[in-house]
Scaffold this motif. Structure first.
Motif, PDB file in Angstrom:
ATOM      1  N   CYS A  45       4.964 -20.338  19.220  1.00 18.87           N
ATOM      2  CA  CYS A  45       4.030 -19.809  20.215  1.00 18.87           C
ATOM      3  C   CYS A  45       4.719 -18.650  20.908  1.00 18.87           C
ATOM      4  O   CYS A  45       5.629 -18.849  21.692  1.00 18.87           O
ATOM      5  CB  CYS A  45       3.658 -20.901  21.222  1.00 18.87           C
ATOM      6  SG  CYS A  45       2.577 -20.322  22.527  1.00 18.87           S
ATOM      7  N   CYS A  51       0.461 -22.258  27.414  1.00 18.97           N
ATOM      8  CA  CYS A  51      -0.890 -22.790  27.596  1.00 18.97           C
ATOM      9  C   CYS A  51      -0.846 -24.057  28.450  1.00 18.97           C
ATOM     10  O   CYS A  51       0.217 -24.580  28.760  1.00 18.97           O
ATOM     11  CB  CYS A  51      -1.533 -23.068  26.242  1.00 18.97           C
ATOM     12  SG  CYS A  51      -0.669 -24.294  25.262  1.00 18.97           S
ATOM     13  N   ASP A  52      -2.013 -24.546  28.826  1.00 23.11           N
ATOM     14  CA  ASP A  52      -2.098 -25.717  29.710  1.00 23.11           C
ATOM     15  C   ASP A  52      -1.479 -26.955  29.067  1.00 23.11           C
ATOM     16  O   ASP A  52      -0.819 -27.742  29.747  1.00 23.11           O
ATOM     17  CB  ASP A  52      -3.552 -25.986  30.092  1.00 23.11           C
ATOM     18  CG  ASP A  52      -4.132 -24.876  30.952  1.00 23.11           C
ATOM     19  OD1 ASP A  52      -3.338 -24.185  31.637  1.00 23.11           O
ATOM     20  OD2 ASP A  52      -5.363 -24.701  30.940  1.00 23.11           O
ATOM     21  N   ARG A  53      -1.703 -27.132  27.765  1.00 20.98           N
ATOM     22  CA  ARG A  53      -1.129 -28.302  27.084  1.00 20.98           C
ATOM     23  C   ARG A  53       0.386 -28.257  27.113  1.00 20.98           C
ATOM     24  O   ARG A  53       1.045 -29.263  27.344  1.00 20.98           O
ATOM     25  CB  ARG A  53      -1.613 -28.371  25.635  1.00 20.98           C
ATOM     26  CG  ARG A  53      -2.991 -28.929  25.496  1.00 20.98           C
ATOM     27  CD  ARG A  53      -3.475 -29.029  24.079  1.00 20.98           C
ATOM     28  NE  ARG A  53      -2.453 -29.369  23.114  1.00 20.98           N
ATOM     29  CZ  ARG A  53      -2.548 -29.183  21.819  1.00 20.98           C
ATOM     30  NH1 ARG A  53      -3.629 -28.614  21.316  1.00 20.98           N
ATOM     31  NH2 ARG A  53      -1.599 -29.523  21.001  1.00 20.98           N
ATOM     32  N   LYS A  54       0.963 -27.080  26.883  1.00 22.60           N
ATOM     33  CA  LYS A  54       2.417 -26.956  26.898  1.00 22.60           C
ATOM     34  C   LYS A  54       2.958 -27.168  28.304  1.00 22.60           C
ATOM     35  O   LYS A  54       4.005 -27.791  28.493  1.00 22.60           O
ATOM     36  CB  LYS A  54       2.848 -25.604  26.355  1.00 22.60           C
ATOM     37  CG  LYS A  54       4.349 -25.479  26.282  1.00 22.60           C
ATOM     38  CD  LYS A  54       4.802 -24.396  25.371  1.00 22.60           C
ATOM     39  CE  LYS A  54       6.308 -24.410  25.357  1.00 22.60           C
ATOM     40  NZ  LYS A  54       6.859 -24.008  24.121  1.00 22.60           N
ATOM     41  N   LYS A  55       2.260 -26.640  29.317  1.00 22.49           N
ATOM     42  CA  LYS A  55       2.688 -26.856  30.699  1.00 22.49           C
ATOM     43  C   LYS A  55       2.696 -28.344  31.032  1.00 22.49           C
ATOM     44  O   LYS A  55       3.630 -28.837  31.661  1.00 22.49           O
ATOM     45  CB  LYS A  55       1.764 -26.111  31.666  1.00 22.49           C
ATOM     46  CG  LYS A  55       1.976 -24.627  31.681  1.00 22.49           C
ATOM     47  CD  LYS A  55       1.012 -23.986  32.670  1.00 22.49           C
ATOM     48  CE  LYS A  55       1.097 -22.485  32.650  1.00 22.49           C
ATOM     49  NZ  LYS A  55       0.111 -21.862  33.541  1.00 22.49           N
ATOM     50  N   ALA A  56       1.645 -29.060  30.617  1.00 23.95           N
ATOM     51  CA  ALA A  56       1.573 -30.499  30.876  1.00 23.95           C
ATOM     52  C   ALA A  56       2.699 -31.230  30.163  1.00 23.95           C
ATOM     53  O   ALA A  56       3.326 -32.126  30.727  1.00 23.95           O
ATOM     54  CB  ALA A  56       0.221 -31.046  30.433  1.00 23.95           C
ATOM     55  N   ARG A  57       2.972 -30.829  28.915  1.00 26.56           N
ATOM     56  CA  ARG A  57       4.056 -31.468  28.160  1.00 26.56           C
ATOM     57  C   ARG A  57       5.407 -31.191  28.823  1.00 26.56           C
ATOM     58  O   ARG A  57       6.248 -32.083  28.930  1.00 26.56           O
ATOM     59  CB  ARG A  57       4.053 -30.969  26.721  1.00 26.56           C
ATOM     60  CG  ARG A  57       5.062 -31.661  25.851  1.00 26.56           C
ATOM     61  CD  ARG A  57       4.959 -31.311  24.392  1.00 26.56           C
ATOM     62  NE  ARG A  57       5.072 -29.880  24.168  1.00 26.56           N
ATOM     63  CZ  ARG A  57       4.184 -29.137  23.530  1.00 26.56           C
ATOM     64  NH1 ARG A  57       3.082 -29.685  23.054  1.00 26.56           N
ATOM     65  NH2 ARG A  57       4.371 -27.855  23.367  1.00 26.56           N
ATOM     66  N   ARG A  60       5.707 -33.434  31.848  1.00 27.44           N
ATOM     67  CA  ARG A  60       6.028 -34.812  31.459  1.00 27.44           C
ATOM     68  C   ARG A  60       7.493 -34.945  31.073  1.00 27.44           C
ATOM     69  O   ARG A  60       8.153 -35.917  31.443  1.00 27.44           O
ATOM     70  CB  ARG A  60       5.146 -35.256  30.293  1.00 27.44           C
ATOM     71  CG  ARG A  60       3.736 -35.598  30.675  1.00 27.44           C
ATOM     72  CD  ARG A  60       3.015 -36.354  29.567  1.00 27.44           C
ATOM     73  NE  ARG A  60       3.142 -35.724  28.253  1.00 27.44           N
ATOM     74  CZ  ARG A  60       2.267 -34.879  27.717  1.00 27.44           C
ATOM     75  NH1 ARG A  60       1.185 -34.549  28.396  1.00 27.44           N
ATOM     76  NH2 ARG A  60       2.466 -34.378  26.514  1.00 27.44           N
TER      77      ARG A  60
END
Length: 77
Positions: A45, A51-57, A60
């Motif tokens: 990437c 992206c939002d998914r990567k930020k959330a990951r 976590r």
């Protein structure tokens, strides 16, 4: 049945030859196009902002690291 055995032996011989060649040349296996490195892309990437998914990951993973650090500090040895 003899055709199957002959074909199996042929493929086995080819796999063995590729394995021996890999061991002696000590080269890393690469695709014909060179992969993303040939295009100048350092990661899968190449976006400036994750992206939002990567930020959330990432959040976590950071929370997990904090919990592990806290657990190690409270660990009784």
């Amino acid at each position: 049945m003899s055709t199957f055995i002959l074909a199996f032996c042929f493929f086995l011989l080819m796999v063995l030859a590729m394995g021996v060649g890999y061991i002696f040349q000590k080269k890393s296996i690469s695709g014909s196009c060179g992969g993303l490195g040939a295009l100048g892309v350092e990661k899968a990437c190449d976006c400036p902002e994750p992206c939002d998914r990567k930020k959330a990951r990432m959040e976590r993973e950071a929370a997990r690291e904090e919990k592990l650090k806290e657990w190690k500090n409270n660990q009784i040895i």
